[in-house]
Design an enzyme around this catalytic site. Structure first.
Site, PDB file in Angstrom:
ATOM      1  N   ASN A 192       0.826  -1.204   0.000  1.00 25.73           N
ATOM      2  CA  ASN A 192       0.000   0.000   0.000  1.00 25.73           C
ATOM      3  C   ASN A 192       0.859   1.253   0.000  1.00 25.73           C
ATOM      4  O   ASN A 192       0.388   2.345  -0.298  1.00 25.73           O
ATOM      5  CB  ASN A 192      -0.947   0.015   1.214  1.00 25.73           C
ATOM      6  CG  ASN A 192      -0.228  -0.236   2.514  1.00 25.73           C
ATOM      7  OD1 ASN A 192       0.268  -1.336   2.751  1.00 25.73           O
ATOM      8  ND2 ASN A 192      -0.153   0.769   3.354  1.00 25.73           N
ATOM      9  N   CYS A 249      -3.668   5.288   7.192  1.00 27.46           N
ATOM     10  CA  CYS A 249      -3.886   5.010   8.616  1.00 27.46           C
ATOM     11  C   CYS A 249      -2.710   5.505   9.449  1.00 27.46           C
ATOM     12  O   CYS A 249      -2.849   5.778  10.614  1.00 27.46           O
ATOM     13  CB  CYS A 249      -4.038   3.520   8.866  1.00 27.46           C
ATOM     14  SG  CYS A 249      -4.964   2.694   7.606  1.00 27.46           S
TER      15      CYS A 249
HETATM   16  N1  PLP Z   1      -4.346  -3.834   3.986  1.00 31.71           N
HETATM   17  C1  PLP Z   1      -3.902  -2.921   3.121  1.00 31.71           C
HETATM   18  C2  PLP Z   1      -2.761  -3.264   2.216  1.00 31.71           C
HETATM   19  C3  PLP Z   1      -4.514  -1.659   3.042  1.00 31.71           C
HETATM   20  O1  PLP Z   1      -4.064  -0.752   2.169  1.00 31.71           O
HETATM   21  C4  PLP Z   1      -5.583  -1.372   3.924  1.00 31.71           C
HETATM   22  C5  PLP Z   1      -6.194  -0.025   3.934  1.00 31.71           C
HETATM   23  O2  PLP Z   1      -5.525   0.981   3.787  1.00 31.71           O
HETATM   24  C6  PLP Z   1      -6.017  -2.378   4.802  1.00 31.71           C
HETATM   25  C7  PLP Z   1      -5.381  -3.586   4.808  1.00 31.71           C
HETATM   26  C8  PLP Z   1      -7.167  -2.146   5.716  1.00 31.71           C
HETATM   27  O3  PLP Z   1      -8.374  -2.193   4.981  1.00 31.71           O
HETATM   28  P1  PLP Z   1      -9.759  -1.753   5.635  1.00 31.71           P
HETATM   29  O4  PLP Z   1      -9.812  -0.275   5.557  1.00 31.71           O
HETATM   30  O5  PLP Z   1     -10.811  -2.424   4.814  1.00 31.71           O
HETATM   31  O6  PLP Z   1      -9.744  -2.262   7.033  1.00 31.71           O
END
Ligand code: PLP
Length: 370
Positions: free
Chosen positions: A145, A316
């Site tokens: 991400n 986040c």
């Molecule tokens: N995993 C990855 C690689 C992400 O980019 C994200 C969100 O930014 C998540 C998990 C978490 O996803 P969710 O917002 O559906 O909890």
């Protein structure tokens, strides 16, 4: 406004909102109810489950959750079956895997973090060293991400299974779903986490794909929904929206995305101070770069004032000073401070990219002149 923070979340497709509306306005029945209008709701939900499961390659089934954070938490907590075993996790994981791994560590489990190469992918030699006959669970992100680096999940799963057949292999597929093809069945993995809001679907719905024959401990005991594994009345409207989003996103023109990324990349590279964070195996949906002697957070604010919305790695953790993943890639603090992330969706327009590139380049140049 030009929105270039699609790795944080996306604007839902119009057709997603329309399909969901019907499930709020008319088809609002509890899918577990035993009267005929509710059967229609349950049927649509199951059709969506089958569609998403087969899009992931068949040979398994998706169980709906409220988000990928929940899916990752569920998967990771199935690694604690054997208290004497170890868990292997890459250093490039999203916080929702990383923090779960930290929590297992604090409960006394042995957690081994695999090094990253400088391009953001898992270091294969270190991976092979860390997995052994006592490994109970492995978790490797499919597509980063932060940078969009794509790990070869099939290769890693095969390497791991050659060392230890019983080790469960989980992958976080949130930034890969609909973007980077992966057939979970032929990749030989056990669990795969996905989320709707990164593919122009609604927020508040995710899923965990579980391969046939694998039994996980229930995540939420209760009314017995999701085959007794994840109780709670299903968010049917969002589930339907998830299915529609995946169809539309998968059918969308990938070459447009590549063009948009390339336009921005080439324009950014005209500035001497810019370095691109990318890998040979790269998602076209993410363009991560660093501008020397620039504070990315200030840049993000300045650009927002000019109508360009960009990201700073993980949404986040955008307020955390130190970027864990870029650090694991060996980037210096000053590189990390100037790191920004542009991310795309089919709802972006190629025509906007020249304008966005000009504003971003001018803003960086102005900042460096101060
Ligand atoms: N995993 C990855 C690689 C992400 O980019 C994200 C969100 O930014 C998540 C998990 C978490 O996803 P969710 O917002 O559906 O909890």
């Amino acid at each position: 406004m030009i929105y270039l923070d699609n790795a944080a979340t996306t604007k839902p497709f119009e057709s997603v909102v329309e399909k969901m509306n019907a499930f709020y306005k008319e088809l609002y029945f509890n899918p577990s109810a035993l009267y005929s209008p509710a059967f229609a709701v349950a049927k649509e939900k199951e059709k969506t489950r089958d569609y998403i499961s087969s899009a992931l390659g068949g040979g398994g089934k998706v169980y709906f959750t409220s988000c990928a954070t929940e899916s990752n938490t569920w998967a990771l907590n199935n690694g604690i079956k054997n208290k004497n075993g170890n868990i292997v996790v890459s250093s490039g994981e999203h916080a929702s895997v990383y923090e779960n791994a930290q929590s297992l560590l604090s409960k006394g489990l042995e957690v081994r973090f695999v090094k990253l190469d400088s391009d953001g992918r898992v270091n294969i030699d270190d991976f092979v060293k860390k997995v052994d006959e006592n490994t109970t669970l492995i978790s490797v992100i499919n597509c980063s991400n932060e940078t969009g680096a794509v790990n070869d999940i099939k290769k890693l799963a095969q390497l791991a299974k050659n060392i230890n057949r019983r080790a469960l292999f989980h992958s976080d597929g949130v930034q890969a779903l609909g973007k980077v093809p992966l057939n979970c069945k032929s990749a030989g993995i056990d669990m795969y986490s996905v989320s709707a809001h990164k593919i122009c679907g609604p927020k508040g719905v995710g899923a965990l794909w579980i391969c046939d024959g694998l039994t996980l401990s229930p995540l939420l005991p209760g009314g017995g929904q999701e085959s007794g594994l994840r109780s709670g009345t299903e968010n049917v409207a969002a589930i339907i929206g998830f299915g529609e989003a995946l169809k539309r996103f998968s059918d969308s023109d990938k070459s447009e995305i590549l063009n948009m990324r390339e336009t921005l990349k080439q324009r950014l590279l005209t500035l001497d101070c810019v370095e691109i964070n990318e890998s040979e195996s790269q998602s076209p949906y993410i363009l991560s770069f660093s501008a020397k002697n620039v504070k990315a957070e200030i840049m993000q604010r300045n650009l927002a004032e000019k109508g360009i919305l960009i990201g700073l790695g993980s949404a986040c953790s955008s307020r955390l000073k130190k970027n864990r993943v870029l650090t694991a890639m060996g980037r210096t603090m000053s590189h990390i401070e100037g790191s920004m992330r542009l991310s795309f969706s089919p709802q972006n327009h190629n025509d906007d990219m020249e304008k966005a590139a000009e504003i971003i380049c001018n803003t960086i140049t102005e900042y460096r002149k101060r």
